[in-house]
Design a protein around this motif. Structure first.
Motif, PDB file in Angstrom:
ATOM      1  N   ALA A 112       0.819  -1.211   0.000  1.00 43.52           N
ATOM      2  CA  ALA A 112       0.000   0.000   0.000  1.00 43.52           C
ATOM      3  C   ALA A 112       0.854   1.264   0.000  1.00 43.52           C
ATOM      4  N   GLU A 113       2.069   1.172   0.528  1.00 46.15           N
ATOM      5  CA  GLU A 113       2.942   2.344   0.589  1.00 46.15           C
ATOM      6  C   GLU A 113       3.340   2.861  -0.787  1.00 46.15           C
ATOM      7  N   GLN A 114       3.143   2.051  -1.836  1.00 51.70           N
ATOM      8  CA  GLN A 114       3.569   2.482  -3.165  1.00 51.70           C
ATOM      9  C   GLN A 114       2.623   3.490  -3.817  1.00 51.70           C
ATOM     10  N   HIS A 115       1.454   3.719  -3.275  1.00 48.62           N
ATOM     11  CA  HIS A 115       0.586   4.770  -3.822  1.00 48.62           C
ATOM     12  C   HIS A 115       1.304   6.119  -3.764  1.00 48.62           C
ATOM     13  N   PRO A 116       1.066   6.972  -4.803  1.00 45.69           N
ATOM     14  CA  PRO A 116       0.271   6.778  -6.008  1.00 45.69           C
ATOM     15  C   PRO A 116       1.002   5.925  -7.039  1.00 45.69           C
ATOM     16  N   ILE A 117       0.272   4.987  -7.617  1.00 53.37           N
ATOM     17  CA  ILE A 117       0.856   4.013  -8.531  1.00 53.37           C
ATOM     18  C   ILE A 117      -0.075   3.778  -9.714  1.00 53.37           C
ATOM     19  N   VAL A 118       0.515   3.632 -10.886  1.00 51.95           N
ATOM     20  CA  VAL A 118      -0.224   3.456 -12.140  1.00 51.95           C
ATOM     21  C   VAL A 118       0.096   2.086 -12.717  1.00 51.95           C
ATOM     22  N   LEU A 119      -0.932   1.364 -13.114  1.00 50.02           N
ATOM     23  CA  LEU A 119      -0.752   0.075 -13.794  1.00 50.02           C
ATOM     24  C   LEU A 119      -0.705   0.303 -15.291  1.00 50.02           C
ATOM     25  N   GLN A 120       0.384  -0.144 -15.930  1.00 51.92           N
ATOM     26  CA  GLN A 120       0.434  -0.104 -17.390  1.00 51.92           C
ATOM     27  C   GLN A 120       0.097  -1.476 -17.941  1.00 51.92           C
ATOM     28  N   ILE A 121      -0.848  -1.500 -18.855  1.00 49.75           N
ATOM     29  CA  ILE A 121      -1.216  -2.747 -19.513  1.00 49.75           C
ATOM     30  C   ILE A 121      -0.915  -2.637 -20.998  1.00 49.75           C
ATOM     31  N   GLY A 122      -0.755  -3.795 -21.630  1.00 52.21           N
ATOM     32  CA  GLY A 122      -0.524  -3.844 -23.068  1.00 52.21           C
ATOM     33  C   GLY A 122      -1.448  -4.861 -23.698  1.00 52.21           C
ATOM     34  N   GLY A 123      -1.808  -4.634 -24.935  1.00 54.91           N
ATOM     35  CA  GLY A 123      -2.665  -5.582 -25.617  1.00 54.91           C
ATOM     36  C   GLY A 123      -3.310  -4.978 -26.846  1.00 54.91           C
ATOM     37  N   SER A 124      -3.904  -5.831 -27.654  1.00 53.98           N
ATOM     38  CA  SER A 124      -4.569  -5.377 -28.875  1.00 53.98           C
ATOM     39  C   SER A 124      -5.929  -6.032 -29.057  1.00 53.98           C
ATOM     40  N   ASN A 125      -6.453  -6.607 -27.987  1.00 58.51           N
ATOM     41  CA  ASN A 125      -7.783  -7.206 -28.016  1.00 58.51           C
ATOM     42  C   ASN A 125      -8.651  -6.450 -27.012  1.00 58.51           C
ATOM     43  N   ILE A 126      -9.692  -5.784 -27.508  1.00 59.31           N
ATOM     44  CA  ILE A 126     -10.471  -4.910 -26.645  1.00 59.31           C
ATOM     45  C   ILE A 126     -11.151  -5.690 -25.526  1.00 59.31           C
ATOM     46  N   ASP A 127     -11.682  -6.851 -25.827  1.00 56.07           N
ATOM     47  CA  ASP A 127     -12.341  -7.644 -24.784  1.00 56.07           C
ATOM     48  C   ASP A 127     -11.371  -7.994 -23.664  1.00 56.07           C
ATOM     49  N   ASN A 128     -10.166  -8.401 -24.032  1.00 56.88           N
ATOM     50  CA  ASN A 128      -9.182  -8.757 -23.006  1.00 56.88           C
ATOM     51  C   ASN A 128      -8.681  -7.535 -22.238  1.00 56.88           C
ATOM     52  N   LEU A 129      -8.540  -6.402 -22.928  1.00 60.37           N
ATOM     53  CA  LEU A 129      -8.148  -5.183 -22.230  1.00 60.37           C
ATOM     54  C   LEU A 129      -9.208  -4.797 -21.201  1.00 60.37           C
ATOM     55  N   SER A 130     -10.466  -4.926 -21.586  1.00 63.43           N
ATOM     56  CA  SER A 130     -11.556  -4.608 -20.671  1.00 63.43           C
ATOM     57  C   SER A 130     -11.587  -5.572 -19.486  1.00 63.43           C
ATOM     58  N   LYS A 131     -11.475  -6.876 -19.769  1.00 61.56           N
ATOM     59  CA  LYS A 131     -11.490  -7.879 -18.694  1.00 61.56           C
ATOM     60  C   LYS A 131     -10.297  -7.706 -17.763  1.00 61.56           C
TER      61      LYS A 131
END
Length: 433
Positions: A112-131
């Protein structure tokens, strides 16, 4: 820099509500406002804004996502040194999150001490990006970022994702809309200024304009180089294409309702202030923060944010990190880090200091048999003089002699073909204020 107490950045934001837009008075003073993209409601909030009930200073300084570098261990070290820098994860592929949904702690858990923190995701499938975004929401990241800038052949090649996504802004707009609908925090895009021969300022603006018009995205991290996908290495992609900061500053002029963070070529803390004094909303630093964390991150709170800090010596940083490291070191448990993995972020703590070479040689020997980070430090720390271990950073960072130049004279022609126009934004403000 003005005092950082001029405003807190926060993020308590319901789905489809993007929570921050910032402006500068006299090109340096940041004003924070909330902007509702769908119903066109606008409210001033200069003192506090909130992300999931947590109040933070704005993302004026952030540490870039770097594969195999910005893992939990480095981020823990970074947070010990700086309390206010925004931290990004390594890129996590959306399909990995979806297919490993029973093992998500391995990829998404963080202290929890790492806030503020941003998750970077990668992908090219919209359904999987959403899930993937929906699954990641349980971990309470403060922002979700889509990778549209990595030039690696493994990522951008073969019609996959990363920088290649810049060639299809309509897809990115749809993907960002789906990502935003699956979480309750701000969403952002990290991209280059172009790809191969698609490197005009007009094409960059069309990319931004399309995404802004199709999604709640109001934050872009702009690496001010184009990506070359013709087989050169990622390392070469960080130095061969020329930096074009004028493209970044052009975006500030042409999209005043969007927040842009500058990335690329920033290696010194004084560069951050120079860029922001010329109007930059924020600056992201990559390898300099990893290769020299003490002298880079150590000045962030006081120099960038203007916040009085309780200065630590490197000995104190090591002591705090050792407590964390030995609490997670592997003991026959699956996926638990070993001592070598935990020591890796420490290896640049004494960059260019007396005793650094001897310490690294002793570290190499100690890592062959030490079972805890405490025993590792006990065996190696005497290689460093007490003057290095116990000294604190001086009041001011080393001066940076360069400059970004007079960007007003270098800016590209104004982008006029906006689909989500500036007039629409200002009309919205006039109606609701």
């Amino acid at each position: 820099m003005q005092s950082a107490l001029r405003g807190l950045y926060t993020t308590t934001i319901p789905p489809n509500f993007y929570g921050f837009t910032n402006y500068y008075k006299n090109r340096a003073l940041l004003n924070l406002r909330k902007f509702q993209t769908q119903s066109c409601k606008f409210s001033s909030n200069h003192e506090k804004q909130i992300v999931q009930g947590r109040a933070y200073l704005p993302p004026w300084f952030s540490v870039a996502p770097m594969m195999e570098w910005t893992d939990n261990h480095f981020r823990t070290l970074a947070r010990i040194i700086s309390k206010h820098a925004w931290l990004y994860t390594e890129m996590v592929v959306a399909e990995t999150i979806v297919h490993q949904k029973d093992n998500l702690d391995r990829f998404l858990a963080f202290p929890a001490e790492q806030h503020p923190i941003v998750l970077q995701i990668g992908g090219s499938n919209i359904d999987n990006l959403s899930k993937a975004t929906e699954l990641a929401s349980a971990y309470s990241y403060d922002e979700i970022n889509l990778n549209c800038g990595c030039p690696s052949g493994k990522v951008a090649g073969h019609g996959c994702f990363g920088a290649r996504l810049m060639l299809d802004p309509e897809f990115v707009g749809d993907a960002m809309s789906a990502i935003a609908a699956s979480c309750s925090v701000p969403v952002s895009v990290k991209c280059r200024i172009g790809v191969d021969d698609h490197d005009s300022y007009e094409e960059l603006c069309k990319f931004v304009d399309t995404i802004v018009s199709k999604s709640p995205t109001r934050h872009f991290i702009i690496h001010a180089r184009k990506a070359l996908l013709n087989g050169i290495s990622p390392a070469a992609n960080r130095r061969v294409p020329p930096l074009k900061y004028e493209y970044y500053y052009g975006l500030l002029r042409d999209f005043p309702e969007v927040q842009f963070t500058l990335n690329g070529g920033v290696n010194y803390i004084e560069q951050v202030n120079v860029a922001m004094n010329q109007g930059a909303h924020g600056v992201m630093v990559g390898r300099a923060a990893y290769n020299n964390p003490w002298s880079t991150l150590g000045y962030v709170d006081s120099v960038v944010y203007g916040v009085p800090s309780d200065p630590l010596s490197r000995r104190q940083v090591l002591e705090k990190y050792q407590i964390y490291a030995d609490s997670v070191v592997g003991k026959d448990a699956p996926n638990r880090p070993n001592v070598r993995q935990l020591v890796k972020p420490l290896l640049n703590m004494f960059h260019s200091e007396p005793g650094n070479g001897l310490w690294k040689r002793k570290a190499d020997a100690a890592l062959r048999h030490c079972k805890t980070v405490k025993s590792f430090l006990e065996e190696t720390i005497d290689a460093l003089p007490n003057s290095v271990l116990d000294s604190q950073l001086s009041g001011n960072p080393p001066k940076w002699e360069g400059e970004f130049g007079n960007m007003d004279l270098l800016l590209p022609p104004k982008y006029a073909a906006r689909t989500w126009g500036e007039s629409k934004f200002h009309a919205c403000v006039a109606v609701t204020t």
